[in-house]
Write a protein that holds these residues in place. Structure first.
Motif, PDB file in Angstrom:
ATOM      1  N   TYR A   1       0.824  -1.203   0.000  1.00 57.31           N
ATOM      2  CA  TYR A   1       0.000   0.000   0.000  1.00 57.31           C
ATOM      3  C   TYR A   1       0.862   1.260   0.000  1.00 57.31           C
ATOM      4  N   GLU A   2       1.880   1.266   0.837  1.00 60.95           N
ATOM      5  CA  GLU A   2       2.757   2.442   0.914  1.00 60.95           C
ATOM      6  C   GLU A   2       3.431   2.684  -0.438  1.00 60.95           C
ATOM      7  N   ARG A   3       3.806   1.619  -1.104  1.00 60.66           N
ATOM      8  CA  ARG A   3       4.412   1.736  -2.427  1.00 60.66           C
ATOM      9  C   ARG A   3       3.420   2.313  -3.439  1.00 60.66           C
ATOM     10  N   ALA A   4       2.154   1.918  -3.332  1.00 57.87           N
ATOM     11  CA  ALA A   4       1.151   2.264  -4.354  1.00 57.87           C
ATOM     12  C   ALA A   4       0.321   3.487  -3.998  1.00 57.87           C
ATOM     13  N   ARG A   5       0.415   3.990  -2.766  1.00 61.26           N
ATOM     14  CA  ARG A   5      -0.626   4.883  -2.279  1.00 61.26           C
ATOM     15  C   ARG A   5      -0.743   6.207  -3.012  1.00 61.26           C
ATOM     16  N   LEU A   6       0.333   6.654  -3.635  1.00 60.40           N
ATOM     17  CA  LEU A   6       0.218   7.948  -4.314  1.00 60.40           C
ATOM     18  C   LEU A   6      -0.132   7.803  -5.788  1.00 60.40           C
ATOM     19  N   ASP A   7      -0.316   6.567  -6.238  1.00 64.87           N
ATOM     20  CA  ASP A   7      -0.819   6.383  -7.600  1.00 64.87           C
ATOM     21  C   ASP A   7      -2.280   6.834  -7.647  1.00 64.87           C
TER      22      ASP A   7
ATOM     23  N   LEU B   1      -1.824  -0.566  15.371  1.00 59.14           N
ATOM     24  CA  LEU B   1      -1.792   0.630  14.535  1.00 59.14           C
ATOM     25  C   LEU B   1      -2.539   1.799  15.166  1.00 59.14           C
ATOM     26  N   GLY B   2      -2.612   1.813  16.498  1.00 54.18           N
ATOM     27  CA  GLY B   2      -3.016   3.027  17.199  1.00 54.18           C
ATOM     28  C   GLY B   2      -4.493   3.355  17.238  1.00 54.18           C
ATOM     29  N   VAL B   3      -5.364   2.368  17.084  1.00 56.54           N
ATOM     30  CA  VAL B   3      -6.798   2.647  17.208  1.00 56.54           C
ATOM     31  C   VAL B   3      -7.191   2.539  18.686  1.00 56.54           C
ATOM     32  N   ASP B   4      -7.949   3.536  19.173  1.00 55.01           N
ATOM     33  CA  ASP B   4      -8.246   3.590  20.612  1.00 55.01           C
ATOM     34  C   ASP B   4      -9.408   2.704  21.038  1.00 55.01           C
ATOM     35  N   GLY B   5     -10.356   2.463  20.137  1.00 54.41           N
ATOM     36  CA  GLY B   5     -11.516   1.659  20.515  1.00 54.41           C
ATOM     37  C   GLY B   5     -12.299   1.222  19.293  1.00 54.41           C
ATOM     38  N   VAL B   6     -13.207   0.286  19.522  1.00 51.16           N
ATOM     39  CA  VAL B   6     -13.995  -0.288  18.432  1.00 51.16           C
ATOM     40  C   VAL B   6     -15.471  -0.170  18.780  1.00 51.16           C
TER      41      VAL B   6
ATOM     42  N   ALA C   1      -5.323  12.964   5.157  1.00 51.07           N
ATOM     43  CA  ALA C   1      -4.458  14.142   5.318  1.00 51.07           C
ATOM     44  C   ALA C   1      -5.285  15.339   5.780  1.00 51.07           C
ATOM     45  N   GLU C   2      -6.506  15.465   5.241  1.00 49.46           N
ATOM     46  CA  GLU C   2      -7.357  16.596   5.626  1.00 49.46           C
ATOM     47  C   GLU C   2      -7.858  16.486   7.056  1.00 49.46           C
ATOM     48  N   LEU C   3      -7.861  15.275   7.585  1.00 42.55           N
ATOM     49  CA  LEU C   3      -8.436  15.046   8.910  1.00 42.55           C
ATOM     50  C   LEU C   3      -7.373  14.819   9.981  1.00 42.55           C
ATOM     51  N   ALA C   4      -6.125  15.153   9.634  1.00 48.21           N
ATOM     52  CA  ALA C   4      -5.012  14.838  10.538  1.00 48.21           C
ATOM     53  C   ALA C   4      -5.212  15.424  11.934  1.00 48.21           C
ATOM     54  N   ASP C   5      -5.856  16.578  12.025  1.00 51.93           N
ATOM     55  CA  ASP C   5      -6.016  17.227  13.327  1.00 51.93           C
ATOM     56  C   ASP C   5      -7.371  16.949  13.973  1.00 51.93           C
TER      57      ASP C   5
ATOM     58  N   TYR D   1      -3.489   2.247   9.282  1.00 52.33           N
ATOM     59  CA  TYR D   1      -2.105   2.605   8.967  1.00 52.33           C
ATOM     60  C   TYR D   1      -2.024   4.026   8.421  1.00 52.33           C
ATOM     61  N   GLU D   2      -2.939   4.342   7.503  1.00 49.96           N
ATOM     62  CA  GLU D   2      -2.924   5.686   6.907  1.00 49.96           C
ATOM     63  C   GLU D   2      -3.142   6.746   7.985  1.00 49.96           C
ATOM     64  N   ARG D   3      -3.997   6.439   8.933  1.00 50.81           N
ATOM     65  CA  ARG D   3      -4.240   7.365  10.042  1.00 50.81           C
ATOM     66  C   ARG D   3      -2.987   7.532  10.898  1.00 50.81           C
ATOM     67  N   ALA D   4      -2.241   6.454  11.078  1.00 49.69           N
ATOM     68  CA  ALA D   4      -1.110   6.463  12.029  1.00 49.69           C
ATOM     69  C   ALA D   4       0.233   6.708  11.378  1.00 49.69           C
ATOM     70  N   ARG D   5       0.318   6.676  10.049  1.00 53.54           N
ATOM     71  CA  ARG D   5       1.629   6.528   9.415  1.00 53.54           C
ATOM     72  C   ARG D   5       2.596   7.680   9.659  1.00 53.54           C
TER      73      ARG D   5
END
Lengths: 271, 271
Positions: free
Chosen positions: A264-270, B143-148, B212-216, B264-268
């Motif tokens: 995913y990291e490799r492909a994510r900006l495609d 991957l850093g999720v606080d709850g489900v 990226a838009e929701l990072a904060d 992962y995208e949230r935590a990367r």
């Protein structure tokens, strides 16, 4: 169109390719197995028909025959039509997918064939679980990996369970077995690849940082067995070691999940 | 230290919490089950001991008792010590992990308790497969999720197989069941969360762009059943729909893999 033959007797010898699929001596990956590759379900059979694997027989219900009619148009193969009960008696368990195809194994591809034309490959060492292997092929197909290279200790990607979990992508994503391991990693490097190794080491650069630097290069992503990970010697053969940022108190992810994150990291900006 | 009792007879009633674990009427997630939560293996038992689940009995070999000595220090619980053969006869199958713990179910947490103090939550609908559920908890922890938060149609995360596949994280990552679905998503929004829905729609923004838009902001990531995905009504209740960029010709990823990519995208970009 396939040639349709109605089968009423589960003992009919024309069903021998599909007989007792769960018994150990019929496992195609074992030396005593027949070496046949089995596809289960409409979607996976469709993918087999689109692959380099040529089915030599199909067994399924009338309903599945109807669903596969377009795919079987012009395909010269017998379709053994049977009820779910006759199928279960021949196969040895109840199939809820309703159709099977059996194909002989074609010749293996070479490492050169995997490398040629690839920009992104996955390299596996010690992945000996059929479900993980199947998941890795499914993830590779979905996330833009061009081919898979096997080091030592990996299970057979053509075993029935691996093919099923891969959703048939084990038949479509090209792969090859290294003949000399880990020396064959040199063949990747000679062809311009940078070899990444996944590591739990907390001081290694993150996947995100490492992959950004390699955006314009060919990349080989190497993952090891769940638990022990890559062997020391293999790890030393990598150009770059990368880690997935993990929450405190956790150890590791499943190997297929870790591979998916790298793909995913490799492909994510495609786009 | 736990109180150690040696057991030679598999029929000893003190082992009843662990008896015939594979038989349907002992499945703790079913109405006829005892409701006990079973942890298997040293690592998962350690995580149970660190969780809000209080084991009322352990069953294991002498070797596993030794490995758990430090964890059991000061814990007032019986440890039934037996050979692997006695254990297999009581449990109904051979256990290669050598130790089990049984805990009653504590009260369920509320949706409010999950939301309070969380920055990132996963929301599941229709995830009815215990392995997928277990994988999602393992990935959430790593991957850093606080709850489900569970919507409708999800399987029991405390079923033995789910706990095992989660590596015990189903006992550690807090979760709650929505009492009104999908209306409870409003509780997330009222607490400042933005609700993301994963969709295969190729015109939706990518996970990378949306995250990226929701990072904060606080984020709730919603995934649906493998195959059908989120229900139409649930999808409409989301604030943002996002897609994973997929290779052409592929359909979807496994639901636990798709969730892992979102986590992962949230935590990367965290260090």
């Amino acid at each position: 169109m396939a040639h349709v033959f109605d089968i009423d007797d589960p003992a009919d010898p024309r069903l021998d390719d599909f007989r007792d699929l769960n018994s150990v001596d019929r496992r195609p990956d074992l030396p005593s197995g027949k070496g046949l590759v089995i596809a289960e379900g409409v979607l996976v059979v469709q993918r087999m028909l689109a692959s380099r694997f040529r089915p030599r027989a199909l067994l399924g219900t009338d309903r599945r025959l109807g669903e596969l009619a377009a795919d079987l148009d012009g395909v010269d193969v017998p379709f053994y039509r049977a009820t779910a009960e006759v199928m279960a008696a021949a196969v040895g368990f109840h199939l809820n997918r309703g159709v099977l195809a059996a194909a002989p194994r074609p010749g293996e591809l070479s490492v050169d064939e995997i490398i040629a034309g690839s920009r992104t490959v996955a390299v596996l060492e010690g992945v000996n679980d059929h479900e993980n292997l199947g998941s890795i092929f499914r993830n590779a197909a979905g996330l833009g990996v061009d081919g898979v290279l096997f080091g030592t200790g990996c299970a057979d990607p053509l075993y029935r369970r691996a093919v099923r979990v891969s959703m048939g992508h084990a038949l479509l994503v090209p792969y090859a077995w290294a003949s000399s391991w880990p020396q064959d990693l040199e063949m990747l490097r000679d062809n311009g690849f940078r070899v990444l190794a996944m590591t739990p080491n907390p001081v290694a650069p993150t996947l995100a940082a490492a992959m950004a630097e390699l955006a314009d290069e060919k990349v080989a992503m190497m993952v090891g067995a769940e638990g022990p990970g890559l062997k020391e010697h293999t790890m030393r053969s990598a150009d770059v070691r990368v880690r997935i940022p993990m929450s405190r108190g956790t150890d590791s992810l499943n190997v297929a999940t870790a591979a998916a994150l790298a793909f995913y990291e490799r492909a994510r900006l495609d786009p």
